[in-house]
Motif scaffolding. Structure first.
Motif, PDB file in Angstrom:
ATOM      1  N   PRO A 139      -3.630  41.114   5.835  1.00 16.19           N
ATOM      2  CA  PRO A 139      -2.891  40.743   4.837  1.00 16.19           C
ATOM      3  C   PRO A 139      -1.664  40.329   5.896  1.00 16.19           C
ATOM      4  CG  PRO A 139      -2.895  42.928   5.363  1.00 16.19           C
ATOM      5  CD  PRO A 139      -4.614  42.777   6.091  1.00 16.19           C
ATOM      6  N   GLN A 140      -1.298  41.122   7.220  1.00 12.47           N
ATOM      7  CA  GLN A 140      -0.013  40.803   7.919  1.00 12.47           C
ATOM      8  C   GLN A 140      -0.331  40.591   9.508  1.00 12.47           C
ATOM      9  OE1 GLN A 140       3.304  42.927   8.313  1.00 12.47           O
ATOM     10  NE2 GLN A 140       1.748  44.942   7.555  1.00 12.47           N
ATOM     11  N   VAL A 141       0.131  39.716  10.130  1.00 16.70           N
ATOM     12  CA  VAL A 141      -0.282  39.983  10.965  1.00 16.70           C
ATOM     13  C   VAL A 141       1.329  39.153  12.422  1.00 16.70           C
ATOM     14  CG1 VAL A 141      -0.824  38.379  13.096  1.00 16.70           C
ATOM     15  CG2 VAL A 141      -1.972  38.554  11.180  1.00 16.70           C
TER      16      VAL A 141
ATOM     17  N   GLN B 257       1.830  26.997  19.440  1.00 18.70           N
ATOM     18  CA  GLN B 257       0.895  26.993  18.924  1.00 18.70           C
ATOM     19  C   GLN B 257       0.417  28.488  18.707  1.00 18.70           C
ATOM     20  OE1 GLN B 257      -2.265  24.706  20.125  1.00 18.70           O
ATOM     21  NE2 GLN B 257       0.142  23.874  20.176  1.00 18.70           N
ATOM     22  N   SER B 258       1.712  29.659  18.746  1.00 20.63           N
ATOM     23  CA  SER B 258       1.595  30.602  17.664  1.00 20.63           C
ATOM     24  C   SER B 258       2.081  30.379  16.270  1.00 20.63           C
ATOM     25  CB  SER B 258       2.154  32.038  18.160  1.00 20.63           C
ATOM     26  OG  SER B 258       1.969  32.761  19.074  1.00 20.63           O
ATOM     27  N   VAL B 259       3.012  29.320  16.087  1.00 24.69           N
ATOM     28  CA  VAL B 259       3.518  28.730  14.586  1.00 24.69           C
ATOM     29  C   VAL B 259       1.962  28.128  13.892  1.00 24.69           C
ATOM     30  CG1 VAL B 259       5.022  27.232  13.923  1.00 24.69           C
ATOM     31  CG2 VAL B 259       5.737  28.944  15.010  1.00 24.69           C
ATOM     32  N   LEU B 260       1.109  27.398  14.663  1.00 27.85           N
ATOM     33  CA  LEU B 260       0.080  26.603  14.338  1.00 27.85           C
ATOM     34  C   LEU B 260      -0.830  27.534  13.863  1.00 27.85           C
ATOM     35  CD1 LEU B 260      -1.792  24.343  13.707  1.00 27.85           C
ATOM     36  CD2 LEU B 260      -2.694  24.238  16.013  1.00 27.85           C
ATOM     37  N   LEU B 261      -0.830  28.811  14.682  1.00 28.28           N
ATOM     38  CA  LEU B 261      -1.786  29.956  14.367  1.00 28.28           C
ATOM     39  C   LEU B 261      -1.299  30.504  12.714  1.00 28.28           C
ATOM     40  CD1 LEU B 261      -4.133  31.316  15.383  1.00 28.28           C
ATOM     41  CD2 LEU B 261      -2.669  32.786  16.510  1.00 28.28           C
ATOM     42  N   ALA B 262       0.418  30.808  12.623  1.00 27.38           N
ATOM     43  CA  ALA B 262       0.936  31.170  11.470  1.00 27.38           C
ATOM     44  C   ALA B 262       0.146  30.232  10.406  1.00 27.38           C
ATOM     45  CB  ALA B 262       1.695  31.570  11.779  1.00 27.38           C
ATOM     46  N   ARG B 263       0.274  29.567  10.783  1.00 30.38           N
ATOM     47  CA  ARG B 263      -0.345  28.734   9.432  1.00 30.38           C
ATOM     48  C   ARG B 263      -2.265  28.110   9.122  1.00 30.38           C
ATOM     49  NH1 ARG B 263      -4.427  24.032   9.857  1.00 30.38           N
ATOM     50  NH2 ARG B 263      -2.726  23.295  11.189  1.00 30.38           N
ATOM     51  N   ARG B 264      -2.844  28.590  10.266  1.00 25.07           N
ATOM     52  CA  ARG B 264      -4.057  28.718  10.157  1.00 25.07           C
ATOM     53  C   ARG B 264      -4.195  30.110   9.925  1.00 25.07           C
ATOM     54  NH1 ARG B 264      -7.897  25.598  12.258  1.00 25.07           N
ATOM     55  NH2 ARG B 264      -8.988  27.243  12.186  1.00 25.07           N
ATOM     56  N   LEU B 265      -3.425  30.637   9.145  1.00 24.32           N
ATOM     57  CA  LEU B 265      -3.914  32.414   9.043  1.00 24.32           C
ATOM     58  C   LEU B 265      -3.543  32.162   7.930  1.00 24.32           C
ATOM     59  CD1 LEU B 265      -1.901  34.980  11.845  1.00 24.32           C
ATOM     60  CD2 LEU B 265      -5.123  34.580  10.681  1.00 24.32           C
ATOM     61  N   LEU B 266      -2.237  31.712   6.957  1.00 24.55           N
ATOM     62  CA  LEU B 266      -2.015  31.605   5.739  1.00 24.55           C
ATOM     63  C   LEU B 266      -3.130  30.432   5.349  1.00 24.55           C
ATOM     64  CD1 LEU B 266       1.295  32.795   6.374  1.00 24.55           C
ATOM     65  CD2 LEU B 266       2.065  31.437   5.337  1.00 24.55           C
TER      66      LEU B 266
ATOM     67  N   ARG C 193      -1.153  37.311   3.471  1.00 21.22           N
ATOM     68  CA  ARG C 193      -0.097  36.837   3.189  1.00 21.22           C
ATOM     69  C   ARG C 193       1.619  36.613   4.063  1.00 21.22           C
ATOM     70  NH1 ARG C 193       0.021  36.576  -1.978  1.00 21.22           N
ATOM     71  NH2 ARG C 193      -1.025  38.443  -2.981  1.00 21.22           N
ATOM     72  N   MET C 194       2.099  37.691   5.099  1.00 21.50           N
ATOM     73  CA  MET C 194       2.814  36.982   6.290  1.00 21.50           C
ATOM     74  C   MET C 194       2.742  37.027   7.058  1.00 21.50           C
ATOM     75  SD  MET C 194       6.227  38.835   5.978  1.00 21.50           S
ATOM     76  CE  MET C 194       7.124  37.922   4.504  1.00 21.50           C
ATOM     77  N   VAL C 195       3.331  36.183   8.156  1.00 21.63           N
ATOM     78  CA  VAL C 195       2.876  35.713   9.547  1.00 21.63           C
ATOM     79  C   VAL C 195       4.424  36.223  10.297  1.00 21.63           C
ATOM     80  CG1 VAL C 195       3.099  35.113  11.258  1.00 21.63           C
ATOM     81  CG2 VAL C 195       0.836  35.045   9.763  1.00 21.63           C
ATOM     82  N   THR C 196       4.711  37.128  11.097  1.00 16.91           N
ATOM     83  CA  THR C 196       6.051  37.027  11.621  1.00 16.91           C
ATOM     84  C   THR C 196       6.384  36.754  13.703  1.00 16.91           C
ATOM     85  OG1 THR C 196       6.363  38.920   9.683  1.00 16.91           O
ATOM     86  CG2 THR C 196       8.238  38.574  12.029  1.00 16.91           C
ATOM     87  N   LEU C 197       6.596  35.876  13.352  1.00 18.28           N
ATOM     88  CA  LEU C 197       6.448  35.370  14.906  1.00 18.28           C
ATOM     89  C   LEU C 197       8.127  35.776  15.550  1.00 18.28           C
ATOM     90  CD1 LEU C 197       5.476  32.389  16.060  1.00 18.28           C
ATOM     91  CD2 LEU C 197       7.860  32.145  16.754  1.00 18.28           C
ATOM     92  N   SER C 198       8.077  35.871  16.440  1.00 17.45           N
ATOM     93  CA  SER C 198       9.408  36.935  17.513  1.00 17.45           C
ATOM     94  C   SER C 198       9.308  36.645  18.614  1.00 17.45           C
ATOM     95  CB  SER C 198       9.043  38.498  17.623  1.00 17.45           C
ATOM     96  OG  SER C 198      10.114  38.884  18.228  1.00 17.45           O
ATOM     97  N   TRP C 199      10.279  35.653  18.935  1.00 20.29           N
ATOM     98  CA  TRP C 199      10.149  34.201  19.587  1.00 20.29           C
ATOM     99  C   TRP C 199      10.676  34.570  21.469  1.00 20.29           C
ATOM    100  CZ3 TRP C 199       9.737  29.346  17.874  1.00 20.29           C
ATOM    101  CH2 TRP C 199      10.056  27.727  18.871  1.00 20.29           C
TER     102      TRP C 199
END
Length: 461
Positions: free
Chosen positions: A170-172, A295-304, A309-315
């Motif tokens: 549900p969330q990553v 690539q983490s942002v791209l992975l977030a799009r793939r997960l959604l 439901r929600m992906v949080t990326l801490s830069w």
């Protein structure tokens, strides 16, 4: 971090335990944990009674404090020691300018809401500012690491109140559990907090830019067939049922929901496919940037796209590593930070738009605070909580809208000031959750979901 700690499941808290290659045995441990701490793993979900305008959210957190004065609230007419080294450029919205270091992002302003009047009370402790920005709980300069009585992260709230209807995590949170300093504790605001460790995110702590990127923990071992997995599922169901009748505790009657989700995760083709980032065309991967964040942002799009439901990326690996530019601010922004962000953000919006997902997906770019108007002796800018900016796109936010304003040097909000709780409340509203509803901690005590702040209707389309 050791190999076995590359992925941390949502059972951990501040020092999060891991899913090792013996993950099936650990899934069994979930049932045993439920025997002694049933309330920890099973907070009662409540109904959502607001029609959602968005189904999912990607929260890009520029951890460390991005410089609003060098990104999207420039002051080109000020003295050299304030205006900085970059030049403003036109965006896709008339009379709205971004830094010339954000040329691709500038062309997406017509899809975005920019708030230039953010402020809160925390200027020193990153941890406290991060926590305030993610939860709306402004408790002042109370630093330190994540604690079990913290307010929950937005992803944790959504996992409890509006879980995905598909068989996927549900969330990553990725690609780091950001520390408060290189050797500090994990920052608060990213965990389940007082609603329980069962609502911590799945932490993906590998670099998706690496050629050998994979998630072996989400792949059945060679000696474990789907039939054997089903047998183990039945075994744990019978065990939980037997123990539940013995102790007469609602928390362990029937198979634990989180244990069930763990089994579903292992056998879910959607989850396994979402992590196959190598399936993306090289041109798409290049557009996001061949670095851990792009690539983490791209992975977030793939997960959604798969149903998360929600992906949080801490830069940042730690609070001081990236956007905390007390020294060498302009070179860091010019050579690394802004080109990486520009590529990832613009490519994400382009991808979501092409896939017809932007209308129902929130992209929120937040930070812990801004940077000082005055450039210091180290060619850097220092923490500045009195005024900063955030950017949101899609998912029901107004298009091409600038909210509020800063004063002549970007030091204080001069019009329509907002606090982090206002932004978090508005994000919840668009996701179909009441910001002023009560949620309960593990002792059954009620808490207002967003303790300070309200929905800002001007931000909503």
């Amino acid at each position: 971090m050791a190999k076995s700690q590359k992925i941390a499941p949502s059972i951990g808290g501040g020092c999060t335990p891991v899913v090792s290659r013996r993950h099936l045995l650990q899934i069994g441990g979930l049932g045993l944990a439920g025997l002694s701490l049933p309330r920890l793993l099973q907070a009662e979900a409540e109904s959502v009674d607001i029609p959602p305008q968005a189904d999912a959210c990607i929260l890009i957190f520029l951890n460390g404090g991005p410089s609003h004065l060098d990104m999207w609230d420039m002051k080109p007419d000020q003295a050299e020691g304030i205006r900085g080294e970059f030049s403003p450029i036109a965006t896709s919205v008339p009379d709205v300018q971004f830094s010339n270091m954000l040329p691709r992002s500038a062309q997406w302003m017509h899809e975005a809401t920019l708030v230039r009047s953010m402020h809160h009370s925390v200027n020193n402790a990153h941890a406290a500012a991060v926590y305030c920005s993610l939860t709306g709980h402004d408790r002042g300069e109370i630093g330190g690491g994540a604690k079990p009585d913290d307010y929950p992260a937005p992803g944790s709230v959504m996992a409890m109140l509006r879980p995905s209807d598909r068989s996927i995590v549900p969330q990553v949170t990725l690609p780091y559990i950001t520390k408060e300093g290189a050797k500090g504790p994990p920052q608060p605001g990213f965990f389940g907090g007082f609603i329980g460790r069962g609502y911590d995110p799945l932490f993906v702590l590998k670099d998706p830019n690496q050629a050998n990127f994979s998630i072996p923990e989400l792949t059945l071992l060679a000696d474990v067939s789907n039939t054997r997995l089903d047998s183990r599922r039945d075994l744990f169901r019978r065990l939980d049922d037997t123990v539940g009748k013995t102790v007469n505790d609602r928390g362990v009657i029937g198979m634990n929901d989180f244990q069930q989700k763990a089994f579903d995760l292992l056998s879910s083709k959607a989850t396994q496919a979402a992590f196959q980032i190598a399936d993306e065309p090289a041109t798409v991967r290049d557009s996001y940037g061949r670095n851990i964040y792009g690539q983490s942002v791209l992975l977030a799009r793939r997960l959604l796209e798969a149903g998360t439901r929600m992906v949080t990326l801490s830069w940042a690996p730690d609070a001081n590593a990236t956007w905390d530019t007390h020294g060498n601010n302009f070179n860091k922004l010019k050579n690394t930070l802004l080109p990486q962000f520009d590529a990832a953000y613009a490519s994400l919006l382009d991808d979501l738009k092409q896939r017809g997902m932007l209308e129902r997906t929130i992209v929120a770019v937040l930070g812990d605070f801004g940077r000082s108007p005055k450039v210091n002796a180290n060619a850097g800018r220092d923490h500045w909580n009195h005024c900063y900016s955030v950017l949101m796109a899609g998912g029901g936010f107004r298009r091409g809208y600038v909210h509020g304003a800063s004063d002549a040097i970007g030091a204080f909000a001069s019009r329509a000031p907002l606090i982090p709780g206002d932004i978090i409340a508005t994000i919840y509203r668009l996701l179909g959750v009441q910001h002023n509803r009560m949620i309960h901690d593990l002792l059954g005590r009620p808490h207002r979901l967003v303790p300070s702040g309200n929905v800002t209707n001007e931000l909503i389309a």
